[in-house]
Motif scaffolding. Structure first.
Motif, mmCIF file in Angstrom:
data_model
loop_
_atom_site.group_PDB
_atom_site.id
_atom_site.type_symbol
_atom_site.label_atom_id
_atom_site.label_comp_id
_atom_site.label_asym_id
_atom_site.label_seq_id
_atom_site.Cartn_x
_atom_site.Cartn_y
_atom_site.Cartn_z
ATOM 1 N N LEU A 103 0.828 -1.204 0.000
ATOM 2 C CA LEU A 103 0.000 0.000 0.000
ATOM 3 C C LEU A 103 0.863 1.255 0.000
ATOM 4 N N LEU A 104 1.897 1.270 0.834
ATOM 5 C CA LEU A 104 2.794 2.419 0.880
ATOM 6 C C LEU A 104 3.505 2.615 -0.452
ATOM 7 N N PHE A 105 3.985 1.519 -1.019
ATOM 8 C CA PHE A 105 4.679 1.610 -2.305
ATOM 9 C C PHE A 105 3.745 2.161 -3.376
ATOM 10 N N GLN A 106 2.538 1.590 -3.460
ATOM 11 C CA GLN A 106 1.589 2.007 -4.489
ATOM 12 C C GLN A 106 1.201 3.477 -4.331
ATOM 13 N N THR A 107 0.966 3.904 -3.092
ATOM 14 C CA THR A 107 0.551 5.286 -2.852
ATOM 15 C C THR A 107 1.671 6.267 -3.159
ATOM 16 N N LEU A 108 2.876 5.977 -2.665
ATOM 17 C CA LEU A 108 3.993 6.904 -2.842
ATOM 18 C C LEU A 108 4.524 6.890 -4.272
ATOM 19 N N ALA A 109 4.418 5.757 -4.936
ATOM 20 C CA ALA A 109 4.915 5.675 -6.311
ATOM 21 C C ALA A 109 4.024 6.422 -7.284
ATOM 22 N N LEU A 150 -4.023 -4.399 -6.517
ATOM 23 C CA LEU A 150 -4.973 -5.354 -5.933
ATOM 24 C C LEU A 150 -4.589 -5.712 -4.500
ATOM 25 N N ILE A 151 -3.298 -5.922 -4.286
ATOM 26 C CA ILE A 151 -2.835 -6.215 -2.920
ATOM 27 C C ILE A 151 -3.052 -5.010 -2.019
ATOM 28 N N ALA A 152 -2.719 -3.825 -2.522
ATOM 29 C CA ALA A 152 -2.853 -2.604 -1.735
ATOM 30 C C ALA A 152 -4.310 -2.351 -1.348
ATOM 31 N N SER A 153 -5.237 -2.625 -2.279
ATOM 32 C CA SER A 153 -6.652 -2.381 -1.998
ATOM 33 C C SER A 153 -7.193 -3.309 -0.916
ATOM 34 N N ALA A 154 -6.556 -4.456 -0.755
ATOM 35 C CA ALA A 154 -6.992 -5.402 0.285
ATOM 36 C C ALA A 154 -6.408 -5.068 1.648
ATOM 37 N N SER A 155 -5.390 -4.229 1.666
ATOM 38 C CA SER A 155 -4.622 -4.028 2.898
ATOM 39 C C SER A 155 -5.392 -3.292 3.975
ATOM 40 N N LEU A 156 -6.180 -2.277 3.600
ATOM 41 C CA LEU A 156 -6.840 -1.461 4.616
ATOM 42 C C LEU A 156 -7.884 -2.261 5.393
ATOM 43 N N GLY A 157 -8.763 -2.964 4.689
ATOM 44 C CA GLY A 157 -9.793 -3.736 5.374
ATOM 45 C C GLY A 157 -9.213 -4.844 6.231
ATOM 46 N N LEU A 158 -8.307 -5.627 5.660
ATOM 47 C CA LEU A 158 -7.688 -6.715 6.417
ATOM 48 C C LEU A 158 -6.852 -6.179 7.572
ATOM 49 N N GLY A 159 -6.179 -5.054 7.344
ATOM 50 C CA GLY A 159 -5.367 -4.467 8.410
ATOM 51 C C GLY A 159 -6.203 -4.059 9.608
ATOM 52 N N LEU A 160 -7.379 -3.486 9.363
ATOM 53 C CA LEU A 160 -8.247 -3.058 10.452
ATOM 54 C C LEU A 160 -8.822 -4.250 11.205
ATOM 55 N N VAL A 161 -9.172 -5.311 10.489
ATOM 56 C CA VAL A 161 -9.643 -6.535 11.150
ATOM 57 C C VAL A 161 -8.537 -7.110 12.035
ATOM 58 N N THR A 162 -7.294 -7.037 11.535
ATOM 59 C CA THR A 162 -6.157 -7.530 12.310
ATOM 60 C C THR A 162 -5.952 -6.708 13.574
ATOM 61 N N VAL A 163 -6.130 -5.396 13.457
ATOM 62 C CA VAL A 163 -6.027 -4.524 14.637
ATOM 63 C C VAL A 163 -7.030 -4.966 15.698
ATOM 64 N N GLY A 164 -8.263 -5.205 15.280
ATOM 65 C CA GLY A 164 -9.286 -5.638 16.227
ATOM 66 C C GLY A 164 -8.955 -6.970 16.872
ATOM 67 N N ALA A 165 -8.409 -7.891 16.072
ATOM 68 C CA ALA A 165 -8.065 -9.205 16.606
ATOM 69 C C ALA A 165 -6.979 -9.128 17.672
ATOM 70 N N GLY A 166 -6.132 -8.105 17.593
ATOM 71 C CA GLY A 166 -5.036 -7.978 18.549
ATOM 72 C C GLY A 166 -5.405 -7.268 19.839
ATOM 73 N N LEU A 167 -6.609 -6.730 19.916
ATOM 74 C CA LEU A 167 -7.013 -5.991 21.107
ATOM 75 C C LEU A 167 -7.438 -6.933 22.233
ATOM 76 N N ARG A 168 -7.289 -6.429 23.463
ATOM 77 C CA ARG A 168 -7.661 -7.204 24.654
ATOM 78 C C ARG A 168 -8.756 -6.448 25.392
ATOM 79 N N VAL A 169 -9.990 -6.889 25.185
ATOM 80 C CA VAL A 169 -11.157 -6.159 25.661
ATOM 81 C C VAL A 169 -11.136 -5.960 27.171
ATOM 82 N N ALA A 170 -10.686 -6.960 27.902
ATOM 83 C CA ALA A 170 -10.685 -6.861 29.369
ATOM 84 C C ALA A 170 -9.846 -5.683 29.853
ATOM 85 N N ASP A 171 -8.797 -5.331 29.114
ATOM 86 C CA ASP A 171 -7.921 -4.231 29.518
ATOM 87 C C ASP A 171 -8.614 -2.881 29.426
ATOM 88 N N ALA A 172 -9.669 -2.800 28.631
ATOM 89 C CA ALA A 172 -10.379 -1.531 28.478
ATOM 90 C C ALA A 172 -11.362 -1.271 29.620
#
Length: 311
Positions: free
Chosen positions: A47-53, A196-218
């Motif tokens: 995504l970074l490469f595609q955007t900056l290029a 195509l890879i870059a377009s998939a990165s934002l949605g999958l990246g956000l799902v990954t962020v959610g998967a890494g969170l620990r709800v009890a800590d909030a």
């Protein structure tokens, strides 16, 4: 304000989806580790490469945007280092301090890019990409340096340099800038594959962020965690916007600079904390609480920044 809120809501819905999926039996547990690695080594760099290029830097004040971002990082670095004696006097150890430092200075590029694309399209993506290209290397240098200094573990210069030059995010950003300024034309089918890879990165990246969170800590955040929320989600945007306005920037550029500063901390710092003797539990707790709080603070920050910048 409502437009900003509705633009950000889909981003957080994907994060919530990640939280929900991680806690069900629908998906094998091993999937999440693989997705996190895929995002770190492939999706985000692409995504970074595609955007900056492909960004037309002539239409943006890229020099000022980059300098403002670097100065904001410098100010926040100095601020968090200055409060170290106070934290030490209150009983905080070096390993915990490294997590406070990381979660107060690192930022979630996936979230910033996703919100920017939703709010302003290519312009927002380009500004965030410029910010990333400007601060990724120094920010990683600073954070690794703090980890080396405060974690109590010995790290040689060779290891330090190796972590920087092999960082896939840094490599993707630098390659994109090089291709852009060198005027290199990439074979169209190859660039389509990258898109195509870059377009998939934002949605999958956000799902990954959610998967890494620990709800009890909030639910019962520690005082040190709440401190990182104030530093990252409030102080950092104030510093960034103040510097941007002092440089004469205005409109959407200032709003995007505010966005880059207002998003919660990046989850990849958790891996660094585990590898280099930091307080990984504190980092995870801070990342979780910041992500929840950001749902409320980002709209306010963007609204105020727009009012101040005339955007």
């Amino acid at each position: 304000m409502l437009i900003i809120f509705e633009s950000i809501l889909p981003i957080f819905l994907l994060v919530i989806l990640g939280v929900a999926l991680k806690r069900t039996s629908l998906i094998n547990e091993s999937f999440w580790g693989g997705l996190e690695q895929f995002g770190y080594f492939i999706l985000f760099p692409a995504l970074l490469f595609q955007t900056l290029a492909t960004t037309d830097f002539s239409s943006l004040d890229s020099g000022s945007v980059g300098l403002v971002s670097l100065l904001a990082v410098g100010v926040m670095t100095a601020l968090v280092i200055v409060i170290w004696p106070l934290l030490r006097a209150r009983g905080m150890g070096g390993s915990s301090y490294t997590s406070v430092f990381q979660t107060s200075t690192r930022w979630n590029g996936f979230m910033a890019l996703a919100i920017a694309e939703k709010l302003t399209g290519q312009t927002g993506l380009s500004v965030i990409a410029i910010i990333m290209a400007s601060i990724i290397v120094p920010l990683n240098l600073i954070n690794v340096g703090v980890m080396v200094w405060f974690s109590g573990e010995s790290r040689g210069l060779k290891t330090f340099v190796l972590r920087i030059v092999t960082n896939p995010i840094i490599i993707g950003a630098l390659l994109g800038v090089f291709v852009n300024f060198a005027g290199i034309s990439i074979y169209a089918p190859v660039m389509t594959a990258v898109d195509l890879i870059a377009s998939a990165s934002l949605g999958l990246g956000l799902v990954t962020v959610g998967a890494g969170l620990r709800v009890a800590d909030a639910l019962k955040p520690q005082p040190s965690v709440l401190m990182t929320v104030v530093l990252k989600l409030i102080v950092f945007p104030v510093v960034a916007v103040a510097i941007a306005l002092a440089f004469g920037l205005s409109g959407e550029i200032v709003v995007m600079i505010a966005l880059g500063a207002a998003v919660p901390t990046a989850m990849n710092g958790y891996v660094l904390a585990k590898q280099m003797g930091g307080d990984a539990d504190l980092y995870a707790a801070a990342a979780t609480v910041q992500t929840v709080a950001a749902f409320f603070t980002i709209p306010v920050v963007l609204y105020l920044a727009a009012q101040l910048a005339g955007g």
